[in-house]
Scaffold this motif. Structure first.
Motif, PDB file in Angstrom:
ATOM      1  N   ASP A  34       0.838  -1.202   0.000  1.00  0.00           N
ATOM      2  CA  ASP A  34       0.000   0.000   0.000  1.00  0.00           C
ATOM      3  C   ASP A  34       0.873   1.252   0.000  1.00  0.00           C
ATOM      4  N   ALA A  35       0.537   2.210  -0.866  1.00  0.00           N
ATOM      5  CA  ALA A  35       1.314   3.446  -0.943  1.00  0.00           C
ATOM      6  C   ALA A  35       0.981   4.402   0.190  1.00  0.00           C
ATOM      7  N   ALA A  36      -0.090   4.129   0.927  1.00  0.00           N
ATOM      8  CA  ALA A  36      -0.462   5.016   2.028  1.00  0.00           C
ATOM      9  C   ALA A  36       0.593   4.962   3.132  1.00  0.00           C
ATOM     10  N   PRO A  37       0.845   6.083   3.798  1.00  0.00           N
ATOM     11  CA  PRO A  37       1.840   6.104   4.879  1.00  0.00           C
ATOM     12  C   PRO A  37       1.461   5.134   5.998  1.00  0.00           C
ATOM     13  N   VAL A  38       2.467   4.559   6.620  1.00  0.00           N
ATOM     14  CA  VAL A  38       2.284   3.637   7.741  1.00  0.00           C
ATOM     15  C   VAL A  38       2.580   4.382   9.028  1.00  0.00           C
ATOM     16  N   ASP A  39       1.693   4.262  10.000  1.00  0.00           N
ATOM     17  CA  ASP A  39       1.908   4.903  11.304  1.00  0.00           C
ATOM     18  C   ASP A  39       1.324   3.976  12.366  1.00  0.00           C
ATOM     19  N   ILE A  40       2.182   3.234  13.064  1.00  0.00           N
ATOM     20  CA  ILE A  40       1.722   2.272  14.059  1.00  0.00           C
ATOM     21  C   ILE A  40       2.522   2.451  15.349  1.00  0.00           C
ATOM     22  N   THR A  41       2.012   1.888  16.403  1.00  0.00           N
ATOM     23  CA  THR A  41       2.718   1.898  17.680  1.00  0.00           C
ATOM     24  C   THR A  41       2.966   0.463  18.116  1.00  0.00           C
ATOM     25  N   MET A  42       4.221   0.152  18.407  1.00  0.00           N
ATOM     26  CA  MET A  42       4.591  -1.193  18.858  1.00  0.00           C
ATOM     27  C   MET A  42       4.645  -1.210  20.376  1.00  0.00           C
ATOM     28  N   ILE A  43       4.150  -2.259  20.974  1.00  0.00           N
ATOM     29  CA  ILE A  43       4.113  -2.370  22.424  1.00  0.00           C
ATOM     30  C   ILE A  43       4.954  -3.566  22.873  1.00  0.00           C
ATOM     31  N   PRO A  44       5.315  -3.636  24.153  1.00  0.00           N
ATOM     32  CA  PRO A  44       6.332  -4.590  24.622  1.00  0.00           C
ATOM     33  C   PRO A  44       6.051  -6.050  24.281  1.00  0.00           C
ATOM     34  N   HIS A  45       7.141  -6.752  24.011  1.00  0.00           N
ATOM     35  CA  HIS A  45       7.112  -8.175  23.697  1.00  0.00           C
ATOM     36  C   HIS A  45       8.303  -8.810  24.409  1.00  0.00           C
ATOM     37  N   PRO A  46       8.206 -10.049  24.891  1.00  0.00           N
ATOM     38  CA  PRO A  46       9.292 -10.636  25.688  1.00  0.00           C
ATOM     39  C   PRO A  46      10.462 -11.200  24.885  1.00  0.00           C
ATOM     40  N   LEU A  47      10.687 -10.682  23.689  1.00  0.00           N
ATOM     41  CA  LEU A  47      11.835 -11.077  22.893  1.00  0.00           C
ATOM     42  C   LEU A  47      12.526  -9.823  22.375  1.00  0.00           C
ATOM     43  N   VAL A  48      13.809  -9.939  22.104  1.00  0.00           N
ATOM     44  CA  VAL A  48      14.556  -8.839  21.508  1.00  0.00           C
ATOM     45  C   VAL A  48      14.277  -8.848  20.002  1.00  0.00           C
ATOM     46  N   THR A  49      13.997  -7.678  19.434  1.00  0.00           N
ATOM     47  CA  THR A  49      13.596  -7.589  18.040  1.00  0.00           C
ATOM     48  C   THR A  49      14.628  -6.818  17.223  1.00  0.00           C
ATOM     49  N   LEU A  50      15.037  -7.404  16.110  1.00  0.00           N
ATOM     50  CA  LEU A  50      15.881  -6.719  15.135  1.00  0.00           C
ATOM     51  C   LEU A  50      15.029  -6.407  13.914  1.00  0.00           C
ATOM     52  N   LEU A  51      15.062  -5.159  13.475  1.00  0.00           N
ATOM     53  CA  LEU A  51      14.316  -4.734  12.301  1.00  0.00           C
ATOM     54  C   LEU A  51      15.306  -4.322  11.219  1.00  0.00           C
ATOM     55  N   LEU A  52      15.316  -5.068  10.119  1.00  0.00           N
ATOM     56  CA  LEU A  52      16.179  -4.759   8.987  1.00  0.00           C
ATOM     57  C   LEU A  52      15.318  -4.129   7.898  1.00  0.00           C
ATOM     58  N   ASP A  53      15.513  -2.855   7.695  1.00  0.00           N
ATOM     59  CA  ASP A  53      14.688  -2.073   6.785  1.00  0.00           C
ATOM     60  C   ASP A  53      15.204  -2.209   5.357  1.00  0.00           C
ATOM     61  N   LEU A  54      14.418  -2.838   4.501  1.00  0.00           N
ATOM     62  CA  LEU A  54      14.818  -3.067   3.111  1.00  0.00           C
ATOM     63  C   LEU A  54      14.063  -2.159   2.150  1.00  0.00           C
ATOM     64  N   SER A  55      13.319  -1.192   2.683  1.00  0.00           N
ATOM     65  CA  SER A  55      12.525  -0.306   1.839  1.00  0.00           C
ATOM     66  C   SER A  55      13.367   0.858   1.326  1.00  0.00           C
ATOM     67  N   GLU A  56      12.849   1.549   0.315  1.00  0.00           N
ATOM     68  CA  GLU A  56      13.572   2.671  -0.276  1.00  0.00           C
ATOM     69  C   GLU A  56      13.413   3.946   0.552  1.00  0.00           C
ATOM     70  N   HIS A  57      12.242   4.128   1.156  1.00  0.00           N
ATOM     71  CA  HIS A  57      11.957   5.386   1.834  1.00  0.00           C
ATOM     72  C   HIS A  57      12.444   5.404   3.277  1.00  0.00           C
ATOM     73  N   GLY A  58      12.651   4.252   3.860  1.00  0.00           N
ATOM     74  CA  GLY A  58      13.150   4.191   5.226  1.00  0.00           C
ATOM     75  C   GLY A  58      12.047   4.170   6.257  1.00  0.00           C
ATOM     76  N   VAL A  59      12.301   3.463   7.350  1.00  0.00           N
ATOM     77  CA  VAL A  59      11.364   3.380   8.469  1.00  0.00           C
ATOM     78  C   VAL A  59      11.905   4.240   9.601  1.00  0.00           C
ATOM     79  N   ALA A  60      11.045   5.030  10.219  1.00  0.00           N
ATOM     80  CA  ALA A  60      11.446   5.904  11.318  1.00  0.00           C
ATOM     81  C   ALA A  60      10.823   5.416  12.615  1.00  0.00           C
ATOM     82  N   TYR A  61      11.563   5.544  13.721  1.00  0.00           N
ATOM     83  CA  TYR A  61      11.102   5.105  15.034  1.00  0.00           C
ATOM     84  C   TYR A  61      11.166   6.289  15.995  1.00  0.00           C
TER      85      TYR A  61
END
Length: 274
Positions: A34-61
């Motif tokens: 979807d070309a629409a902007p993504v805006d979500i909130t992530m909440i705690p999880h009991p594992l360590v998470t690695l996010l590898l951004d493969l998109s052209e525009h980039g993901v911001a946190y």
């Protein structure tokens, strides 16, 4: 982490490995159309998470007002993390148990921390890995590349004490409901020693680890349609008010809002239990 906010999963392809290549490490690939902007909130999880951004525009946190962009590590003490992007892109997400993360990351502050950019830990190696992943069309090959990279970060002789690994496994097995005193007795350590060594290696206290596991169970119960009062009892909270207070403290959201988290709707697809 699990996510809340507007997220059209009908526009997302989710790919997982046929089988986990490394015990304690899970991977999933997400391709958002979807070309629409993504805006979500992530909440705690009991594992360590690695996010590898493969998109052209980039993901911001954004966590507690601190911005980060691109590849990132989300630790066990992150709290709510807002994620945004311009849409249309791909992300390789890796979840690791804290015990495995201790061997790969070798930094308890990162494991138990919030969100940091991956280059702060691995420098130019991250850019090289990302470019290789972007130029590799097959998700299976991408998973293999990521697994090889993670294994290369583990020293030949490194690992947490068996007592700590046992304590974490028991915390997960009992869904965070085993008392610290009983857990210490099972390891043969004193409560004080277990507390200090657990925190030194995994970055959080046994109590916080238990709460993360317990909350994760409650969140999935809520998403499955259980009433907050029933979810509270089954997950080990004193009552519905207790669940409400802890949910607000950890996520700045109500249990009802957590129950509507879009991420949970496909959790069994992205992170199958088998």
């Amino acid at each position: 982490m699990i996510a809340t906010g507007r997220w059209d999963w009908s526009r997302v392809d989710v790919t997982v490995p046929v089988r986990p290549s490394t015990p304690g490490v899970r991977m999933a690939g997400f391709r958002y159309h979807d070309a629409a902007p993504v805006d979500i909130t992530m909440i705690p999880h009991p594992l360590v998470t690695l996010l590898l951004d493969l998109s052209e525009h980039g993901v911001a946190y954004d966590v507690l007002g601190r911005p980060a962009k691109g590849n990132a590590i989300v630790g066990l003490h992150a709290g709510p993390v807002r994620i945004s992007s311009a849409g249309v892109g791909e992300v390789l997400q890796i979840r690791m148990s804290p015990v495995i993360a201790a061997a790969i990351l070798r930094d308890s502050d990162i494991i138990g921390g919030a969100v940091i950019p991956l280059p702060e830990l691995w420098g130019r190696r991250v850019a090289t890995l990302t470019e290789r992943l972007r130029s590799t069309p097959s998700w299976d090959d991408r998973f293999a590349l990521a697994a090889t990279f993670l294994r290369s970060r583990v020293p030949r002789r490194f690992g947490v004490a068996p007592e700590i690994a046992y304590a974490w496994d028991q915390t997960v097995r009992t869904r965070g409901r085993l008392r610290i005193e009983a857990l210490a007795a099972e390891t043969g350590w004193t409560r004080q020693r277990l507390w200090s060594r657990f925190r030194a290696h995994l970055g959080v206290s046994p109590k916080h680890a238990s709460e993360l596991v317990r909350f994760d169970h409650a969140a999935h119960l809520l998403a499955a349609g259980r009433l907050p009062a029933d979810a509270a009892v089954e997950a080990g909270y004193a009552d519905q008010s207790h669940l409400h207070r802890r949910t607000k403290a950890m996520t700045e959201m109500t249990p009802a809002a957590v129950a509507r988290a879009p991420w949970l709707a496909i959790d069994e697809v992205a992170w199958p239990a088998t």
